[in-house]
Motif scaffolding. Structure first.
Motif, PDB file in Angstrom:
ATOM      1  N   ASP A  46       0.850  -1.182   0.000  1.00  0.00           N
ATOM      2  CA  ASP A  46       0.000   0.000   0.000  1.00  0.00           C
ATOM      3  C   ASP A  46       0.890   1.238   0.000  1.00  0.00           C
ATOM      4  N   SER A  52       9.898  11.809   2.472  1.00  0.00           N
ATOM      5  CA  SER A  52       9.706  12.811   1.419  1.00  0.00           C
ATOM      6  C   SER A  52       8.486  13.681   1.707  1.00  0.00           C
ATOM      7  N   GLY A  53       7.630  13.241   2.648  1.00  0.00           N
ATOM      8  CA  GLY A  53       6.438  14.015   2.966  1.00  0.00           C
ATOM      9  C   GLY A  53       5.247  13.608   2.126  1.00  0.00           C
ATOM     10  N   TYR A  54       5.442  12.647   1.245  1.00  0.00           N
ATOM     11  CA  TYR A  54       4.343  12.159   0.423  1.00  0.00           C
ATOM     12  C   TYR A  54       4.180  10.664   0.637  1.00  0.00           C
ATOM     13  N   LYS A  55       3.014  10.174   0.272  1.00  0.00           N
ATOM     14  CA  LYS A  55       2.792   8.736   0.381  1.00  0.00           C
ATOM     15  C   LYS A  55       3.383   8.042  -0.837  1.00  0.00           C
ATOM     16  N   LYS A 289      11.180  20.822  16.193  1.00  0.00           N
ATOM     17  CA  LYS A 289      11.138  20.089  14.933  1.00  0.00           C
ATOM     18  C   LYS A 289      11.908  18.785  15.078  1.00  0.00           C
ATOM     19  N   LYS A 299      15.366  17.813   6.488  1.00  0.00           N
ATOM     20  CA  LYS A 299      14.002  18.239   6.268  1.00  0.00           C
ATOM     21  C   LYS A 299      13.192  17.858   7.495  1.00  0.00           C
ATOM     22  N   ALA A 302       6.923  15.713   9.056  1.00  0.00           N
ATOM     23  CA  ALA A 302       5.566  16.087   9.428  1.00  0.00           C
ATOM     24  C   ALA A 302       4.992  15.066  10.398  1.00  0.00           C
ATOM     25  N   ALA A 323      14.464  25.918  16.350  1.00  0.00           N
ATOM     26  CA  ALA A 323      13.845  25.365  15.152  1.00  0.00           C
ATOM     27  C   ALA A 323      13.093  26.412  14.347  1.00  0.00           C
ATOM     28  N   ALA A 324      12.544  27.409  15.035  1.00  0.00           N
ATOM     29  CA  ALA A 324      11.669  28.359  14.342  1.00  0.00           C
ATOM     30  C   ALA A 324      12.447  29.172  13.328  1.00  0.00           C
ATOM     31  N   ARG A 325      11.800  29.449  12.210  1.00  0.00           N
ATOM     32  CA  ARG A 325      12.416  30.319  11.214  1.00  0.00           C
ATOM     33  C   ARG A 325      12.147  31.759  11.596  1.00  0.00           C
ATOM     34  N   PRO A 385      14.270  32.894   2.394  1.00  0.00           N
ATOM     35  CA  PRO A 385      14.237  31.459   2.078  1.00  0.00           C
ATOM     36  C   PRO A 385      14.927  31.173   0.744  1.00  0.00           C
ATOM     37  N   ASP A 388      14.985  27.423  -0.493  1.00  0.00           N
ATOM     38  CA  ASP A 388      13.637  26.922  -0.817  1.00  0.00           C
ATOM     39  C   ASP A 388      13.322  27.153  -2.280  1.00  0.00           C
ATOM     40  N   TYR A 389      13.551  28.400  -2.720  1.00  0.00           N
ATOM     41  CA  TYR A 389      13.215  28.735  -4.100  1.00  0.00           C
ATOM     42  C   TYR A 389      14.240  28.182  -5.091  1.00  0.00           C
ATOM     43  N   LEU A 392      13.399  24.608  -5.668  1.00  0.00           N
ATOM     44  CA  LEU A 392      12.211  24.519  -6.514  1.00  0.00           C
ATOM     45  C   LEU A 392      12.581  24.739  -7.979  1.00  0.00           C
TER      46      LEU A 392
ATOM     47  N   ASN B 118       0.336  19.618  11.286  1.00  0.00           N
ATOM     48  CA  ASN B 118       1.683  20.100  11.577  1.00  0.00           C
ATOM     49  C   ASN B 118       1.758  21.570  11.182  1.00  0.00           C
ATOM     50  N   ASP B 121       6.519  26.442   8.368  1.00  0.00           N
ATOM     51  CA  ASP B 121       7.020  27.807   8.551  1.00  0.00           C
ATOM     52  C   ASP B 121       8.041  28.177   7.478  1.00  0.00           C
ATOM     53  N   ALA B 123       8.937  29.117   3.224  1.00  0.00           N
ATOM     54  CA  ALA B 123       8.545  30.216   2.337  1.00  0.00           C
ATOM     55  C   ALA B 123       7.050  30.118   2.024  1.00  0.00           C
ATOM     56  N   VAL B 128       6.691  25.957  -3.292  1.00  0.00           N
ATOM     57  CA  VAL B 128       7.777  25.543  -2.398  1.00  0.00           C
ATOM     58  C   VAL B 128       7.273  24.493  -1.419  1.00  0.00           C
ATOM     59  N   ALA B 131       6.729  21.182  -3.045  1.00  0.00           N
ATOM     60  CA  ALA B 131       7.969  20.465  -3.374  1.00  0.00           C
ATOM     61  C   ALA B 131       8.541  19.823  -2.118  1.00  0.00           C
ATOM     62  N   LEU B 132       8.212  20.379  -0.964  1.00  0.00           N
ATOM     63  CA  LEU B 132       8.784  19.909   0.297  1.00  0.00           C
ATOM     64  C   LEU B 132       8.049  18.703   0.844  1.00  0.00           C
ATOM     65  N   TYR B 133       6.726  18.793   0.893  1.00  0.00           N
ATOM     66  CA  TYR B 133       5.955  17.680   1.459  1.00  0.00           C
ATOM     67  C   TYR B 133       4.480  17.802   1.115  1.00  0.00           C
ATOM     68  N   GLY B 134       3.685  16.923   1.676  1.00  0.00           N
ATOM     69  CA  GLY B 134       2.279  16.841   1.324  1.00  0.00           C
ATOM     70  C   GLY B 134       1.415  17.984   1.793  1.00  0.00           C
ATOM     71  N   GLN B 140      -2.906  15.128   1.419  1.00  0.00           N
ATOM     72  CA  GLN B 140      -1.795  15.588   0.571  1.00  0.00           C
ATOM     73  C   GLN B 140      -2.255  16.040  -0.804  1.00  0.00           C
ATOM     74  N   LYS B 210      -8.288   6.000  -0.226  1.00  0.00           N
ATOM     75  CA  LYS B 210      -9.488   5.204   0.003  1.00  0.00           C
ATOM     76  C   LYS B 210     -10.392   5.952   0.974  1.00  0.00           C
TER      77      LYS B 210
END
Lengths: 406, 303
Positions: A46, A52-55, A289, A299, A302, A323-325, A385, A388-389, A392, B118, B121, B123, B128, B131-134, B140, B210
């Motif tokens: 599954d 990566s922050g994504y499934k 974080k 990174k 989450a 941790a805070a920006r 940042p 970041d850019y 991207l 979550n 914090d 950009a 951006v 590209a970083l996460y969901g 997501q 799902k």
């Protein structure tokens, strides 16, 4: 799990698997095999959240016992001799699913296959810890020094090079002394102490520090006669070639100022990060974080339930205030980012181009040379940042270049 | 003294005449012959230079129109059929008519429906963050809320709703140029056929998870139950990847699917309020949206 094309799944729901069994096979040249780090039953295939922050596609294994494949040599005895020919070594490394363990997870067999017409003169072994806070390579050099050096000699054989240099920063005198003692038995391997500097763990920076050669823009290290591997990769190569053990575990640093017992653990892939945090004394109250990787390039996660993968070199827990920006202010044209950029780029310009999606201009400004070390963002007095850019834009330019090749 | 003045006048006049001759020859030699119709067509276009037609600006589009044999693939979404008809008149070609369209946001994950899991914090840019996460919620696929779409909209048709944290499309100002569609990293915008009185029915969700997982992350997520698919009399609904999609070309706005949806993920905008049981529906639905709906209904009535 690794850079390049995702591997193709081979197991089905309900299958019994053993430690070291192939779960997914490499799909294409720039891809790598994935082996089971546990024994048990496949519960399901599954999507699961990863670092990566994504499934992504994942194999869920119900762990039962710890039964290894019989072909793997689990003894701890050192096997020094390797008389295999280079093609066979590369084949075994490919089979074992080894990727660069410094963090970029580039499949190792690709690096070992030198393009035609080029010749590697030096093999550099990266013992420079890639980022502050992380100590996984340091510990590995101290505890697996002999395996490491044998691994280096195997890599030298595979690449057909005469000289190998292990680069270690000066802040690890014990590792330097320990490895210098071991390499006395290997005439062509030397240990070189290096100045403490960030980012020296990048391969281009290491080549400059050890050999004083500069990799041309857009070029590969082999263009200046060097091939670079991380110490972790060298140990994994030893395991794969001498012990027939695929890549199923790695050393992970778990650290942070407020942690009660920061440590380095040898972790099987798939172990949740939260389990590591528990082992290190639990999540401190002032946590801001949880970072996968180091403070510069890592990174924030989450969800701490994500698994450890081949590229997880460390887990850093930063307290809230650190941790805070900070608030982003306008650029004051101080050009500090330009002076710290190890690749000689102009981060302030690249950031603006990235914001405006001017990807062609970004390509002309050599955005693809960026190693994403984060020095620009770290040094910016306006806390812009930048990376970041740039990251991207780099992804977009990469897509553009790939589509042009097709 | 006189001699000096005379000499000056003569030499300057000579220089001027010489330069004029050279300039004339050069102008003749390197003359750029441009179709005068390009200027005419450009004049007829809206001059928004939005890029909605796929060209860099109105001038480039005009050049393409003049060059092309017919108008296949050439359409100015901002000017619409009127402008295309006048362009066709200038060029003596046949105009291609297109249904007017409007952008809709296929996400209704307001702060209330989709709690944050979550804190982000980095950009403030959707590109951006994506590209970083969901994203900073459990979903997501949903809107990130940093307003990349608002930034690219040259017609001021998009604005962020501070209560829902989602962008809102102003139907009157939207020209369907497609800039937001390109800007959204989650691909949430869709250009749908513009119906009478700006009425709309669409699935405001892109979550491909799902049902159970989708519902957990967002209370108004499409759970892929296919109820709408079964009830639709016009075969306008397609089920794919645990997600329903209503084809605006086939939809006849009968509203049957809206009441059928168990999670209120199908949104209706611009309709008069329903009788009896519909009052409950409105009470359950996301507040910000419904309020706006009633407003827009009143507006259309007044108009």
């Amino acid at each position: 799990m690794h850079l390049g094309v995702p591997a193709k799944c081979l197991v089905n729901k309900g299958d019994e698997v053993k430690v070291g069994q192939l779960l997914a096979s490499a799909d294409g040249f720039v891809s790598a095999n994935i082996h089971s780090p546990f024994s048990g039953t496949v519960l399901k295939i599954d999507k699961a959240l990863d670092a990566s922050g994504y499934k992504r596609d994942a194999v869920f294994i119900g762990v039962k016992g710890d039964e290894w494949l019989s072909t793997i040599d689990t003894s701890t005895q050192l096997k020094k001799d390797c008389r295999l020919d280079p093609a066979e070594i590369i084949h075994r490394i490919n089979e074992a699913g080894i990727v660069g363990l410094g963090g970029a997870t580039f499949p190792s067999h690709v690096k070992l296959t030198i393009p035609r017409g080029k010749k590697a003169e030096y093999l550099l072994i990266n013992g420079v810890e890639c980022e502050p806070y992380l100590t996984s390579d340091h510990v590995l050099m101290l505890e697996k020094g002999e395996e490491l050096v044998v691994g280096v000699s195997i890599l030298m054989r595979a690449l057909n090079v005469e000289q190998a240099v292990i680069g270690i920063e000066n802040n690890k005198p014990d590792a330097i002394a320990h490895l210098r003692e071991i390499v006395t038995g290997f005439p062509n391997i030397s240990v070189q102490a290096l100045q403490v500097k960030y980012p020296q763990g990048g391969e281009k920076q290491l080549i400059k520090a050890v050999l004083n050669r500069e990799v041309p823009s857009g070029g590969l290290p082999v263009d200046v006669g060097a091939v670079v591997f991380n110490v972790g990769t060298a140990v994994a190569v030893y395991d794969a070639v001498q012990k027939n053990k695929p890549l199923i575990e790695r050393v992970v640093t778990i650290t942070g100022k407020s942690l009660t017992t920061p440590a380095n653990y040898r972790v099987r892939f798939g172990t949740p990060v939260s389990a590591l945090i528990e082992a290190a004394g639990g999540l401190p109250e002032d946590t801001g974080k949880v970072i996968n990787g180091g403070p510069m390039m890592g990174k924030a996660l989450a969800d701490p339930g994500v698994p450890v993968v081949k590229g997880s070199s460390g887990i850093l827990i930063l307290p809230e205030p650190e941790a805070a920006r900070r608030q982003t202010e306008p650029c004051i044209r101080c050009s500090r980012c330009v002076s710290v950029c190890p690749m000689g780029l102009e981060p302030y310009l690249l950031m603006v181009l990235g914001q405006k999606s001017l990807h062609e201009r970004m390509e002309n400004e050599k955005v693809m040379d960026c190693i994403e070390c984060g020095s620009c963002s770290y040094t910016c007095p306006s806390s812009r940042p930048l990376l970041d850019y740039i990251r991207l834009g780099k992804a977009e330019v990469g897509k553009m270049i790939r589509s042009r090749k097709k | 003294m006189n001699e000096t003045i005379l000499f000056t006048i003569l030499s300057l006049s000579g220089l001027g005449a010489g330069a004029a001759v050279i300039l004339y020859i050069v102008a003749q030699k390197f003359k750029v012959i441009e179709d005068p119709r390009i200027d005419e067509v450009e004049e007829a276009l809206p001059a928004a230079n939005c890029g909605g037609c796929g060209f860099a600006g109105c001038r480039n589009f005009a050049e393409a129109c003049v060059k092309a044999e017919n108008f296949d693939g050439l359409y100015c979404p901002v000017g619409g059929n009127d402008v295309m008809a006048s362009v066709a008149r200038i060029l003596g070609k046949e105009a291609v008519e297109q249904e007017p369209r409007v952008a809709v946001l296929r996400c209704n994950g307001s702060c209330e429906a989709r709690p944050k899991t979550n804190i982000y914090d980095g950009a403030t840019s959707c590109a951006v963050a994506s590209a970083l996460y969901g994203g900073d919620t459990g979903c997501q696929y949903g809107c990130l809320g940093f307003g990349d779409c608002v930034e690219v909209c040259t017609f001021d048709a998009l604005s962020m709703d501070p209560f829902t944290g989602l962008p809102v499309v102003n139907d009157e100002k939207c020209t369907a140029c497609g800039a937001c569609v390109k800007a959204c990293p989650k691909d949430l915008f869709e250009l749908r056929k513009r119906a009478k009185k700006d009425r709309k029915i669409y699935v405001a969700c892109r979550n491909e998870e799902k049902g159970g997982i989708a519902k957990k992350s967002c209370t108004v997520a499409c759970i892929g139950c296919s109820k709408c698919f079964k009830v639709c009399p016009y075969e306008a609904i397609v089920m794919e990847n645990n997600l329903a999609f209503i084809d605006s070309e086939k939809c006849r706005l009968c509203r049957k699917c809206v009441t059928e949806c168990p999670t209120n993920s199908i949104i209706e905008i611009g309709f008069p309020p329903r009788k009896i049981q519909d009052k409950e529906e409105t009470a359950v639905g996301p507040e910000g949206r419904e309020e706006k709906d009633t407003n827009s209904t009143i507006n259309t009535k007044e108009e």
